[in-house]
Write a protein that holds these residues in place. Structure first.
Motif, PDB file in Angstrom:
ATOM      1  N   ASP A 177       0.875  -1.377  -0.050  1.00 16.95           N
ATOM      2  CA  ASP A 177       0.081   0.112   0.056  1.00 16.95           C
ATOM      3  C   ASP A 177       0.963   1.271  -0.126  1.00 16.95           C
ATOM      4  N   VAL A 178       0.168   2.131  -0.367  1.00 18.59           N
ATOM      5  CA  VAL A 178       0.861   3.696  -0.405  1.00 18.59           C
ATOM      6  C   VAL A 178       0.030   4.610  -0.173  1.00 18.59           C
ATOM      7  N   ALA A 179       0.279   5.823   0.571  1.00 20.54           N
ATOM      8  CA  ALA A 179      -0.340   6.970   0.892  1.00 20.54           C
ATOM      9  C   ALA A 179       0.393   8.282   1.099  1.00 20.54           C
ATOM     10  N   ASP A 228      -6.695  15.232   9.257  1.00 20.16           N
ATOM     11  CA  ASP A 228      -6.126  16.067   9.949  1.00 20.16           C
ATOM     12  C   ASP A 228      -4.504  15.506   9.724  1.00 20.16           C
ATOM     13  N   GLU A 229      -4.052  14.861   8.601  1.00 21.89           N
ATOM     14  CA  GLU A 229      -2.905  14.960   8.196  1.00 21.89           C
ATOM     15  C   GLU A 229      -2.104  13.873   9.120  1.00 21.89           C
ATOM     16  N   ALA A 230      -2.821  12.873   9.734  1.00 19.52           N
ATOM     17  CA  ALA A 230      -1.882  11.726  10.384  1.00 19.52           C
ATOM     18  C   ALA A 230      -1.879  10.604   9.597  1.00 19.52           C
ATOM     19  N   PHE A 231      -1.005   9.632   9.640  1.00 20.93           N
ATOM     20  CA  PHE A 231      -0.657   8.553   9.016  1.00 20.93           C
ATOM     21  C   PHE A 231      -0.939   7.526   9.910  1.00 20.93           C
ATOM     22  N   LEU A 232      -1.737   6.422   9.428  1.00 20.38           N
ATOM     23  CA  LEU A 232      -2.154   5.485  10.108  1.00 20.38           C
ATOM     24  C   LEU A 232      -1.950   4.153   9.110  1.00 20.38           C
ATOM     25  N   VAL A 233      -1.052   3.151  10.094  1.00 21.03           N
ATOM     26  CA  VAL A 233      -0.464   1.964   9.528  1.00 21.03           C
ATOM     27  C   VAL A 233      -0.985   0.527   9.938  1.00 21.03           C
ATOM     28  N   SER A 243       1.285   8.133  13.115  1.00 22.36           N
ATOM     29  CA  SER A 243       2.198   9.397  13.126  1.00 22.36           C
ATOM     30  C   SER A 243       1.240  10.650  12.891  1.00 22.36           C
ATOM     31  N   GLU A 244       1.704  11.612  13.744  1.00 23.65           N
ATOM     32  CA  GLU A 244       1.045  12.817  13.833  1.00 23.65           C
ATOM     33  C   GLU A 244       1.831  14.158  13.463  1.00 23.65           C
ATOM     34  N   ASP A 245       3.428  13.796  13.132  1.00 18.08           N
ATOM     35  CA  ASP A 245       4.162  14.666  12.784  1.00 18.08           C
ATOM     36  C   ASP A 245       4.988  14.445  11.443  1.00 18.08           C
ATOM     37  N   GLY A 289      -9.421   7.985  13.524  1.00 23.24           N
ATOM     38  CA  GLY A 289      -8.532   6.847  13.961  1.00 23.24           C
ATOM     39  C   GLY A 289      -8.043   7.078  15.297  1.00 23.24           C
ATOM     40  N   GLN A 290      -8.705   8.229  16.218  1.00 27.95           N
ATOM     41  CA  GLN A 290      -8.178   8.178  17.652  1.00 27.95           C
ATOM     42  C   GLN A 290      -8.992   7.176  18.177  1.00 27.95           C
ATOM     43  N   VAL A 291     -10.410   7.034  17.935  1.00 29.53           N
ATOM     44  CA  VAL A 291     -11.031   6.049  18.439  1.00 29.53           C
ATOM     45  C   VAL A 291     -11.706   5.216  17.792  1.00 29.53           C
TER      46      VAL A 291
END
Length: 521
Positions: A177-179, A228-233, A243-245, A289-291
């Motif tokens: 996958d890629v994002a 909100d520009e967070a990466f989820l894996v 990752s939030e940074d 993706g926080q909850v």
């Protein structure tokens, strides 16, 4: 915006070699075909007002009219592409086997290669070399129990370095996958904990595999960027990272207390994310993706792996023409989409239309195409396996490659089998090709429950066991071992068999006097 994971590419992924005058590898351009929209497609992505799909043999297609018509782009590689993502209308990326990363700056009209398995191998060797040096320096400053612990950890890193050095020689990597969050920052993930990120649009890539808590090297199956520009894996054995940074640091998220394998992350819309594991349930998040909330699907399905809104309903697809649909206040209903089989992705066009990718290629479906079925048994795992075995009874051909093994010939034999595999993937009438050795670390049931991109449902225990024995003996200086290539062909079986025979003829002519023997189906 992708499909399910590239589940088990661990072995025999050589990016380029010459065997018997036949060149194979990712640098061989994808074949141009008459009806590219009917080729097995793994993923479809939105690129501004257009749509781009990727799939087998490096084939890439695009549509500017909502999927009514498709054009094939020139692709510089001929390996299976597993995912694509477009952070803007013009700029996009596609990833796949042999560790290839492709980039386009004109909306998918033309593509160039940014990365392959050789580059990744060199990158991993450098990272692990540095890690060994760091451990050795730390050990000089340590004593007692801490020193003992560091010695054990250093041993693990050295083993990983040895594996990486071998893999670097044959480019043995793949992406699932890629994002990208924008035209600069993005990540690609794959088997064995592979996590690569870029902050300059792919001009350079950094191996972030060591930045996540994944010491066991669980497969990473999906990556997604939230609004909100967070990466989820997400990946195998319940691993989940955030990752939030912009990929600089990663934290572990505990979503499931068990050891569930997460197959996919899907953005149904910016306000609803889905995390799809094995089993008849999924997780939904309305908080980026926080909850995550667990949602049961009445036990009628295994392996939901992609979803979209269609006709005001949430539609979830399984790895066949079947899926489930649900109104906000209604229960779940099993459904069928006509003209669809071996589905890998569904993407909404608007409220009433969607694109569905899979074994059938890419088709445009409407909300009115959804057919409800009361026969929920057909959606069960056992029934699905039985149906797939029946379907592929005559369409699964097993090519056995018997190779002589010694220290000098090991590398040559790996190249041989990989060259055969990639050559067969170019053969007209062949849907896809897998080495049974690719799947050897998994049980047969896990294969059934795994990636629908891999139609290895007809592998029986005998073949799997034989391949496992071959792997375990590969580096033991034994006399001979066997590898099985599983070749899935289309409905025109006779033509496919003849084409396969012609493809293998150059290899066969050498096998009489060389260190290998090929047994045709």
């Amino acid at each position: 915006m992708r499909t399910l994971l590239c589940f088990v590419i661990q072995f025999l992924l050589l990016p380029g070699t010459v065997i018997g005058g036949v060149f194979t590898g990712p640098d061989r351009p994808a074949p141009m075909v008459d009806t590219p929209q009917r080729v097995f497609m793994t993923d479809v992505a939105k690129a501004g007002a257009s749509y781009v799909a990727v799939g087998r043999q490096g084939i890439i297609i695009s549509s500017r009219d909502g999927g009514n018509s498709w054009e094939q782009a020139e692709s510089p590689v001929s390996v299976l592409l597993t995912a694509a993502d477009f952070p803007s209308a013009k700029m996009g990326w596609a990833v796949g086997h042999a560790g290839v990363v492709l980039n386009t700056s004109n909306g998918g009209k033309t593509w160039s290669k940014q990365l392959d398995g050789f580059d990744i191998g060199a990158m991993k060797v450098r990272r692990l070399d540095n890690q060994v040096a760091e451990y050795e320096q730390e050990m000089k400053r340590s004593s007692g129990q801490k020193l003992d612990d560091l010695e054990w950890e250093l041993e693990d890193v050295k083993f990983a370095l040895e594996d990486a050095e071998v893999a670097a020689k044959i480019g043995n990597y793949a992406f699932s996958d890629v994002a990208f969050v924008d035209e600069k920052v993005g990540c690609a993930v794959g088997p064995s904990g592979l996590l690569l990120c870029t902050v300059d649009g792919g001009k350079s890539w950094e191996d972030k595999s060591g930045a996540i808590d994944n010491r066991n090297g669980w497969n990473l199956n999906a990556v997604l960027v939230t609004k909100d520009e967070a990466f989820l894996v997400a990946g195998e054995n319940g691993v989940f990272f955030r990752s939030e940074d912009l990929t600089r640091s990663w934290k572990t998220v505990n979503v499931d207390d068990g050891e569930t394998t997460f197959l996919n992350l899907v953005e149904v819309n910016p306000e609803l994310l889905l995390l799809l594991p094995r089993g008849s349930y999924f997780y939904a998040s309305e908080r980026q993706g926080q909850v995550w909330d667990k949602v049961e699907v009445n036990g009628v399905l295994d392996n939901l792996f992609s979803g979209a809104y269609l006709g005001g309903k949430l539609v979830l697809m399984a790895n066949s023409e079947f899926g489930v649909t649900k109104n906000q206040n209604d229960g779940w209903s099993s459904i069928r989409l006509p003209g669809v089989r071996g589905t890998t992705d569904i993407l909404s066009l608007d409220e009433n239309f969607a694109l569905v990718a899979g074994e059938h290629g890419v088709v445009r479906v409407s909300a009115s195409d959804i057919m409800k079925t009361d026969n929920v048994d057909v959606l069960s795992l056992d029934a699905e396996v039985a149906a797939m075995k029946k379907r592929f009874k005559e369409r699964l051909l097993i090519v056995t490659v018997k190779t002589q093994r010694d220290q000098a010939l090991n590398q040559q034999n790996v190249e041989l089998v990989d060259s055969m595999q990639l050559s067969l993937e170019q053969t007209p009438g062949v849907l896809t090709v897998y080495s049974a050795a690719d799947h050897a670390k998994y049980s047969t049931r896990e294969l059934y429950e795994g990636n629908p991109k891999f139609f290895a449902l007809a592998i029986d225990e005998r073949i799997l066991s034989a391949s496992m024995n071959g792997i375990s003996e590969t580096f033991a200086n034994i006399q001979w071992t066997e590898t099985h290539l599983l070749v899935f062909v289309d409905e025109n079986i006779g033509d496919a068999r003849r084409n396969i025979s012609r493809t293998l003829q150059p290899f066969m002519s050498q096998s009489m006097t060389s260190n290998y023997e090929i047994v045709l189906p």
